[in-house]
Design a protein around this motif. Structure first.
Motif, PDB file in Angstrom:
ATOM      1  N   SER A 110       0.815  -1.220   0.000  1.00  0.00           N
ATOM      2  CA  SER A 110       0.000   0.000   0.000  1.00  0.00           C
ATOM      3  C   SER A 110       0.847   1.267   0.000  1.00  0.00           C
ATOM      4  CB  SER A 110      -0.927   0.002   1.228  1.00  0.00           C
ATOM      5  OG  SER A 110      -1.801  -1.101   1.206  1.00  0.00           O
ATOM      6  N   TYR A 111       2.098   1.160  -0.397  1.00  0.00           N
ATOM      7  CA  TYR A 111       3.042   2.277  -0.338  1.00  0.00           C
ATOM      8  C   TYR A 111       2.844   3.161  -1.573  1.00  0.00           C
ATOM      9  CZ  TYR A 111       7.295   4.223   1.807  1.00  0.00           C
ATOM     10  OH  TYR A 111       8.189   5.014   2.472  1.00  0.00           O
ATOM     11  N   ALA A 112       1.879   4.049  -1.503  1.00  0.00           N
ATOM     12  CA  ALA A 112       1.527   4.893  -2.651  1.00  0.00           C
ATOM     13  C   ALA A 112       2.700   5.764  -3.100  1.00  0.00           C
ATOM     14  CB  ALA A 112       0.319   5.762  -2.304  1.00  0.00           C
ATOM     15  N   LYS A 113       3.434   6.339  -2.156  1.00  0.00           N
ATOM     16  CA  LYS A 113       4.555   7.215  -2.523  1.00  0.00           C
ATOM     17  C   LYS A 113       5.633   6.441  -3.273  1.00  0.00           C
ATOM     18  CE  LYS A 113       4.086  10.655   1.177  1.00  0.00           C
ATOM     19  NZ  LYS A 113       4.742  11.267   2.370  1.00  0.00           N
ATOM     20  N   ALA A 114       5.836   5.187  -2.916  1.00  0.00           N
ATOM     21  CA  ALA A 114       6.837   4.374  -3.622  1.00  0.00           C
ATOM     22  C   ALA A 114       6.399   4.134  -5.063  1.00  0.00           C
ATOM     23  CB  ALA A 114       7.054   3.054  -2.888  1.00  0.00           C
ATOM     24  N   TYR A 115       5.109   3.860  -5.276  1.00  0.00           N
ATOM     25  CA  TYR A 115       4.593   3.710  -6.642  1.00  0.00           C
ATOM     26  C   TYR A 115       4.775   5.006  -7.428  1.00  0.00           C
ATOM     27  CZ  TYR A 115       2.301  -0.869  -6.201  1.00  0.00           C
ATOM     28  OH  TYR A 115       2.044  -2.213  -6.085  1.00  0.00           O
ATOM     29  N   ALA A 116       4.475   6.144  -6.788  1.00  0.00           N
ATOM     30  CA  ALA A 116       4.595   7.435  -7.474  1.00  0.00           C
ATOM     31  C   ALA A 116       6.045   7.718  -7.874  1.00  0.00           C
ATOM     32  CB  ALA A 116       4.061   8.553  -6.590  1.00  0.00           C
ATOM     33  N   ASN A 117       6.971   7.473  -6.941  1.00  0.00           N
ATOM     34  CA  ASN A 117       8.380   7.704  -7.248  1.00  0.00           C
ATOM     35  C   ASN A 117       8.898   6.729  -8.297  1.00  0.00           C
ATOM     36  OD1 ASN A 117       8.135   9.584  -5.228  1.00  0.00           O
ATOM     37  ND2 ASN A 117      10.024   9.021  -4.187  1.00  0.00           N
ATOM     38  N   LEU A 118       8.397   5.496  -8.246  1.00  0.00           N
ATOM     39  CA  LEU A 118       8.756   4.519  -9.271  1.00  0.00           C
ATOM     40  C   LEU A 118       8.304   5.015 -10.643  1.00  0.00           C
ATOM     41  CD1 LEU A 118       9.805   1.677 -10.049  1.00  0.00           C
ATOM     42  CD2 LEU A 118       7.487   0.816  -9.561  1.00  0.00           C
ATOM     43  N   GLY A 119       7.106   5.585 -10.698  1.00  0.00           N
ATOM     44  CA  GLY A 119       6.608   6.148 -11.950  1.00  0.00           C
ATOM     45  C   GLY A 119       7.500   7.259 -12.457  1.00  0.00           C
ATOM     46  N   HIS A 120       7.973   8.102 -11.545  1.00  0.00           N
ATOM     47  CA  HIS A 120       8.869   9.198 -11.944  1.00  0.00           C
ATOM     48  C   HIS A 120      10.166   8.657 -12.547  1.00  0.00           C
ATOM     49  CE1 HIS A 120      10.889  13.096 -11.778  1.00  0.00           C
ATOM     50  NE2 HIS A 120      11.913  12.473 -11.228  1.00  0.00           N
ATOM     51  N   VAL A 121      10.734   7.614 -11.927  1.00  0.00           N
ATOM     52  CA  VAL A 121      11.982   7.037 -12.439  1.00  0.00           C
ATOM     53  C   VAL A 121      11.741   6.386 -13.802  1.00  0.00           C
ATOM     54  CG1 VAL A 121      13.803   5.334 -12.047  1.00  0.00           C
ATOM     55  CG2 VAL A 121      12.958   6.711 -10.149  1.00  0.00           C
ATOM     56  N   TYR A 122      10.608   5.688 -13.942  1.00  0.00           N
ATOM     57  CA  TYR A 122      10.292   5.099 -15.251  1.00  0.00           C
ATOM     58  C   TYR A 122      10.216   6.189 -16.324  1.00  0.00           C
ATOM     59  CZ  TYR A 122       9.214   0.384 -13.502  1.00  0.00           C
ATOM     60  OH  TYR A 122       9.290  -0.879 -12.971  1.00  0.00           O
ATOM     61  N   LEU A 123       9.656   7.334 -15.966  1.00  0.00           N
ATOM     62  CA  LEU A 123       9.567   8.435 -16.928  1.00  0.00           C
ATOM     63  C   LEU A 123      10.966   8.938 -17.294  1.00  0.00           C
ATOM     64  CD1 LEU A 123       7.142   9.827 -18.284  1.00  0.00           C
ATOM     65  CD2 LEU A 123       7.369  11.660 -16.609  1.00  0.00           C
ATOM     66  N   GLU A 124      11.850   9.018 -16.289  1.00  0.00           N
ATOM     67  CA  GLU A 124      13.238   9.416 -16.556  1.00  0.00           C
ATOM     68  C   GLU A 124      13.912   8.430 -17.512  1.00  0.00           C
ATOM     69  OE1 GLU A 124      15.411  11.999 -15.026  1.00  0.00           O
ATOM     70  OE2 GLU A 124      13.432  12.904 -14.833  1.00  0.00           O
ATOM     71  N   LYS A 125      13.487   7.172 -17.458  1.00  0.00           N
ATOM     72  CA  LYS A 125      14.068   6.135 -18.310  1.00  0.00           C
ATOM     73  C   LYS A 125      13.310   6.000 -19.645  1.00  0.00           C
ATOM     74  CE  LYS A 125      14.940   2.172 -16.244  1.00  0.00           C
ATOM     75  NZ  LYS A 125      16.365   1.899 -16.592  1.00  0.00           N
ATOM     76  N   ASP A 126      12.396   6.958 -19.919  1.00  0.00           N
ATOM     77  CA  ASP A 126      11.583   6.953 -21.138  1.00  0.00           C
ATOM     78  C   ASP A 126      10.683   5.721 -21.239  1.00  0.00           C
ATOM     79  OD1 ASP A 126      12.518   9.405 -22.118  1.00  0.00           O
ATOM     80  OD2 ASP A 126      14.312   8.455 -22.936  1.00  0.00           O
ATOM     81  N   MET A 127      10.300   5.169 -20.100  1.00  0.00           N
ATOM     82  CA  MET A 127       9.374   4.028 -20.059  1.00  0.00           C
ATOM     83  C   MET A 127       7.990   4.583 -19.705  1.00  0.00           C
ATOM     84  SD  MET A 127      12.017   1.501 -18.008  1.00  0.00           S
ATOM     85  CE  MET A 127      10.872   0.116 -17.854  1.00  0.00           C
TER      86      MET A 127
END
Length: 331
Positions: free
Chosen positions: A241-258
């Motif tokens: 249920s770690y919403a902030k971890a999902y959000a930050n993971l999304g940010h890193v994926y965006l940095e990786k053009d994923m």
């Protein structure tokens, strides 16, 4: 539990992993795991609404221990005062004056796991109450930890570090002190120092989701994106249920053009907590890359409404206005 955990705090983390708060304020778990016989009678931490209580064999002792642990959720600290409910290692029946003041201050605390328990206008009072207790010089490690938590929320990072160092001098194996100091060092821009402190936490409590989350932020700041993804995924595995971890993971994926993976991670974050501004901002940026400017503007505007100081969301809106040739608004 399945008897695989080796300490009461490990059980507390295991409970957080397996049982979501949902619409409740507090989750209470009981254990009679035999290998915990000489461990702590119970465990709870101020920033999370979870309590674990061990089978002590006597109802009276369990009632006192339960009251003791619930008081931790309302800001109380272990202290050295004979007869007090918060007496470290041997709680008594009485509520001492210091504990009374702290619990009353936290009477209406926020149990939302995505927000800090106290409003900002009550942080100075909390610091004042704890500082008065600290001046008694009784080497009460919890006092330093609670002060570090409040200073960190006030963005007073040097005071946070000072309290953590004092806590470490009393107890060199206190994982929470290393974690809080790591956050403060990271926010000061001292990333390598922060990572060193986080690794000290993992040595003591490898299953703590917050430290993997914090390591993810540190690795992102160093441009170590693959390592950051790994840490965020570990944090999510330890706390689904770690919403902030999902959000930050999304940010890193965006940095990786994923982009597709970024959208999926942010949507999961918002499924858990719909008011998470960072997830909305990253979604806005992802939809800009997909040339879906209407959706991007909707997500970015909502992010700004929730957090007017969120740089990424303002940057999104600037890009959207630029696309619309609204140059003054973009500037």
């Amino acid at each position: 539990s399945n008897d695989s955990q080796s300490s009461t705090f490990d059980l507390l983390n295991d409970l957080r992993k397996k049982v979501s708060l949902g619409d409740c304020d507090i989750v209470l778990g009981f254990t009679s795991q035999p290998r915990l016989k000489h461990d702590l009678s119970g465990a709870a931490t101020y920033l999370h609404g979870y309590v674990v209580l061990r089978d002590l064999g006597a109802e009276t002792a369990m009632k006192i221990t339960l009251r003791h642990e619930v008081c931790h959720l309302f800001g109380a600290a272990d202290i050295n005062k004979q007869g007090s409910l918060m007496q470290s290692g041997n709680p008594g029946p009485d509520i001492d004056e210091f504990t009374r003041r702290v619990v009353l201050l936290n009477k209406y605390r926020n149990f939302n796991p995505h927000a800090f328990p106290l409003p900002k206008d009550e942080l100075d009072e909390a610091i004042s109450i704890y500082s008065q207790r600290k001046r008694m010089n009784r080497r009460e490690v919890d006092i330093h930890i609670m002060l570090a938590i409040f200073y960190l929320e006030k963005k007073d990072y040097q005071s946070t570090i000072n309290e953590c160092l004092q806590a470490m001098r009393i107890n060199p194996d206190l994982s929470e002190a290393y974690n809080l100091a790591g956050i403060a060092y990271r926010r000061k821009g001292e990333i390598d120092q922060a990572i060193q402190h986080y690794q000290n936490v993992l040595r003591l409590q490898p299953a703590l989701p917050e430290v993997h989350y914090n390591l993810g932020i540190a690795y992102t700041n160093k441009g170590m994106l693959d390592e950051a993804v790994k840490e965020y995924l570990t944090a999510i595995e330890l706390n689904p249920s770690y919403a902030k971890a999902y959000a930050n993971l999304g940010h890193v994926y965006l940095e990786k053009d994923m982009v597709a993976q970024a959208i999926e991670a942010c949507e999961k974050a918002l499924e858990i907590y719909p008011l998470l501004a960072n997830a909305l901002s990253t979604l806005g940026a992802a939809y800009i890359l997909k040339n879906k400017f209407e959706e991007a503007e909707s997500f970015s505007r909502k992010a700004v409404e929730l957090d007017p100081e969120l740089e990424g969301a303002h940057n999104n809106l600037g890009s959207i206005y630029l696309n619309k040739k609204m140059y003054a608004e973009a500037v």
